[in-house]
Design an enzyme around this catalytic site. Structure first.
Site, mmCIF file in Angstrom:
data_model
loop_
_atom_site.group_PDB
_atom_site.id
_atom_site.type_symbol
_atom_site.label_atom_id
_atom_site.label_comp_id
_atom_site.label_asym_id
_atom_site.label_seq_id
_atom_site.Cartn_x
_atom_site.Cartn_y
_atom_site.Cartn_z
ATOM 1 N N LYS A 1 7.661 1.179 1.659
ATOM 2 C CA LYS A 1 8.373 0.334 0.662
ATOM 3 C C LYS A 1 9.752 0.889 0.336
ATOM 4 O O LYS A 1 10.746 0.174 0.398
ATOM 5 C CB LYS A 1 7.562 0.249 -0.644
ATOM 6 C CG LYS A 1 6.264 -0.522 -0.548
ATOM 7 C CD LYS A 1 5.584 -0.635 -1.888
ATOM 8 C CE LYS A 1 5.124 0.722 -2.421
ATOM 9 N NZ LYS A 1 4.135 1.374 -1.573
ATOM 10 N N LYS B 1 0.831 -1.210 0.000
ATOM 11 C CA LYS B 1 0.000 0.000 0.000
ATOM 12 C C LYS B 1 0.872 1.270 0.000
ATOM 13 O O LYS B 1 1.949 1.272 0.594
ATOM 14 C CB LYS B 1 -0.874 -0.009 1.251
ATOM 15 C CG LYS B 1 -1.810 1.184 1.404
ATOM 16 C CD LYS B 1 -2.576 1.065 2.702
ATOM 17 C CE LYS B 1 -3.376 2.331 2.977
ATOM 18 N NZ LYS B 1 -2.537 3.519 3.193
ATOM 19 N N LYS C 1 6.788 9.747 -8.821
ATOM 20 C CA LYS C 1 7.367 10.739 -7.892
ATOM 21 C C LYS C 1 8.885 10.667 -7.879
ATOM 22 O O LYS C 1 9.561 11.585 -7.435
ATOM 23 C CB LYS C 1 6.830 10.515 -6.478
ATOM 24 C CG LYS C 1 5.337 10.797 -6.313
ATOM 25 C CD LYS C 1 4.924 10.918 -4.857
ATOM 26 C CE LYS C 1 5.159 9.654 -4.055
ATOM 27 N NZ LYS C 1 4.353 8.503 -4.483
ATOM 28 N N ASP D 1 -0.392 -0.256 -5.214
ATOM 29 C CA ASP D 1 -1.079 -1.483 -5.577
ATOM 30 C C ASP D 1 -0.847 -1.804 -7.055
ATOM 31 O O ASP D 1 -0.327 -0.977 -7.792
ATOM 32 C CB ASP D 1 -2.579 -1.263 -5.333
ATOM 33 C CG ASP D 1 -3.304 -2.557 -5.047
ATOM 34 O OD1 ASP D 1 -2.770 -3.608 -5.423
ATOM 35 O OD2 ASP D 1 -4.396 -2.486 -4.475
#
Lengths: 253, 387
Positions: free
Chosen positions: A14, A9, A40, A127
């Protein structure tokens, strides 16, 4: 060469986790490449410490094919090879298609053959929302997918969706599910909830990371925990997790 | 204006290349695209459409199928058609919409192959590259997947690689090239892919040497060289003088196992103001013939993608120019130009122009004027022009 895709998510940690894993493996002498798959372009900042780097898609947009592999790959802490796929202007274009174009360009320029990394991490945005975001798990890319989640309901829901995508693609020769990384947020019954998820998706928790202020402190310094606080407990947790993930891939470090 | 063609035509796209390369092989080609009309992929760029059958279909992709990623509909429709029509293989090729939404056609093909039990290929075409890319990838994928890897080499046996109507039309050029080879004692194993069956192609490894007659055949030639050790010769037989060079190189290649480019020793000089504009291999071959006869080798402006395999084929005096402005600039000092008639308006007004129509560029417009390559006589072609 071991190729791993890390999903989870948005905001679950991450990039922070992958960067610390990359640093931990690099400390062990492995050549690691980390590819940020997010418009990004902020996956690898704590490794290379630069304000910004040219993304693959920026280079393609501005220079067509007139650039070198070295323009896309930036060396960071302990020699980790940092790449940012980049993406379209927010609110425009197609980010998923951007991931495909960027990863194809990287392969076309011979990134894997030239650098011969021992480990490649694909740090994938959120996701598996569309075809583009499944690219890192496609044939020829990642061998295994690891999902990062906390015990928060939304994170578990996203993890289940990602696992479902991996299951749906099993006839396509895509990556297999390697396991779950529990990034604790200290919510109630956190371990039990994530263990239940693991059972539901026929997987297992391969490692746990504690909630720690050390992580935020390192981020404030724009560094990985391993670089900023190499002797901290948290650095030890990342090193242990890196060992466990490699073990899942059949490699002892 | 860059990346824009305001006057000249565009080349057939990669999608057409796949259709053209596979047309005669008894398979079913499915273009994953919207609309039910397949004339875009067949009649406009496929001169065989009216005289011979081939299974070319459009998947009828809808907006909602594209949005929802409904690959199952494509799979189910293909499998249903396979059960009814019994093709020898299935090829699924992409178009702009599946390209944009990231449809993994190679993976879809893998799933269909597992379920339907016949070879199935997925090609990531997108309609934005030229036919060279689609046709060369289609032929090479067949070489990878369907050739008999235990084939034993035979003396004086040859494959002809890179034959599609997009480069050679259907005016007898390919048959003439085959006749030339047969008359010189060569047994033709397969012609990739006009006038040969899938079984012929599967025997490719039996050839002692491969002849590459267009850029489309280069990738397959390199693969067959790496897999079977078969040397290849690059050159399109045309005027008798150059055809003899090609035949000689085939003999040499069979004897010493080394690949050759028949025109490699015939390079244009910097001062030359004669140009051939078009596809690289056929143009370089024609330039070589002119060089042999006149002593002056024309420069070639290769107007298609620079396939990586082409890097060793073009000479340093040749140009690769894909966009209208680049092509115009590359031939800006031309005295004589040989090119498809649709290039005429962007070439210098005072240059002498010799028309050499190219099916992949002008389609059926000048088909009757496309020459049989082996019957080209460069002296007649240049006619009154003194070079």
């Amino acid at each position: 060469m071991i190729k791993l895709a890390i999903y989870g998510k948005g905001g679950i940690g991450k990039s922070t986790t992958v960067s610390n894993l990359a640093a931990a493996l690099a400390e062990k002498g492995l050549k690691v490449m980390q590819i940020g798959c997010d418009p990004k372009a902020d996956s690898t900042g704590s490794l290379h410490h630069l304000d910004r780097v040219d993304t693959v898609l920026e280079l393609v947009k501005e220079r067509k094919n007139d650039f070198e592999l070295e323009d896309m790959v930036h060396e960071g802490y302990k020699g980790v090879l940092c790449v940012e796929a980049g993406g379209p202007t927010p609110g425009m274009g197609c980010a998923g298609r951007g991931i495909i174009a960027a990863l194809e360009k990287l392969a076309e320029k011979g990134a894997y053959e030239k650098y011969k990394p021992d480990v490649v991490f694909y740090d994938v945005l959120g996701d598996v929302v569309c075809g583009g975001f499944s690219m890192p798990m496609r044939g020829g890319y990642a061998d295994k997918v690891f999902i990062i989640t906390s015990g928060e309901n939304m994170a578990i829901h996203a993890a289940a969706n990602i696992a479902m995508a991996v299951e749906n693609f099993k006839g396509r020769g895509y990556a297999q599910l390697g396991g779950i990384i529990l990034n604790c947020r200290d919510v109630k019954n956190e371990a039990e909830k994530v263990e239940e998820l693991a059972e539901d998706i026929n997987s297992k928790i391969v490692g746990r990371l504690s909630r720690s202020e050390t992580v935020q402190a390192a981020e404030d310094l724009n560094m990985t925990v391993l670089e900023a606080f190499p002797d901290s407990e948290m650095a030890g947790e990342y090193r242990l997790l890196a060992t466990k993930i490699m073990a899942e891939c059949g490699v002892e470090i | 204006m860059r990346q824009a063609r305001t006057v000249i035509s565009t080349y057939s796209a990669d999608t057409f290349g796949v259709c053209s390369a596979l047309y005669e092989l008894g398979g079913m080609v499915v273009m994953h695209d919207a609309s039910g009309c397949n004339s875009t992929y067949t009649t406009h760029d496929e001169p065989r459409w009216y005289n011979s059958d081939s299974l070319v279909f459009i998947s009828g992709l809808t907006e909602m199928d594209a949005i929802m990623g409904n690959d199952d509909k494509l799979k189910d429709d293909v499998i249903s058609a396979v059960e009814e029509l019994k093709p020898k293989f299935v090829a699924i090729a992409g178009t702009p919409i599946p390209m944009m939404n990231g449809c993994d056609l190679e993976a879809v093909a893998m799933e269909i192959e597992a379920e339907a039990g016949l070879p199935c290929f997925g090609f990531q075409t997108n309609g934005m590259q030229s036919y060279l890319v689609g046709a060369s990838e289609a032929l090479c994928e067949f070489a990878r997947r369907l050739t008999d890897k235990d084939a034993k080499k035979r003396q004086r046996a040859v494959n002809v690689l890179g034959a599609t109507p997009l480069d050679f039309s259907i005016n007898g050029s390919v048959e003439s090239i085959k006749k030339l080879l047969k008359d010189s004692g060569w047994e033709i194993i397969g012609t990739w892919a006009m006038g040969s069956s899938l079984d012929d192609l599967a025997r490719a490894g039996e050839a002692a040497v491969n002849l590459v007659i267009s850029s489309v055949g280069l990738k397959t030639a390199i693969y067959l060289n790496q897999t079977f050790g078969t040397p290849y010769v690059v050159g399109t037989p045309n005027d008798k003088c150059f055809s003899e060079m090609v035949l000689r190189d085939l003999e040499l290649a069979e004897n010493d196992g080394k690949s050759r480019i028949s025109f490699s020793n015939l390079e244009a000089s910097a001062e030359t103001r004669i140009y051939i504009v078009g596809e690289g291999v056929t143009s370089r071959s024609l330039a070589a013939a002119i060089g042999i006869k006149s002593g002056i080798v024309p420069k070639v402006v290769h107007t298609l993608e620079g396939l990586p395999e082409l890097s060793g084929v073009l000479s340093k005096m040749d140009n690769q120019a894909m966009e209208e402005e680049e092509i115009q600039k590359a031939a800006s000092d031309a005295q004589i130009v040989i090119a498809d008639p649709l290039y005429r308006p962007i070439l210098p007004g005072n240059c002498r122009f010799i028309a050499l129509p190219h099916e992949a560029f002008s389609g059926r417009m000048f088909r009757k004027d496309i020459p049989d390559f082996t019957k080209i006589d460069v002296e007649k072609m240049l006619g009154q022009y003194e070079i």
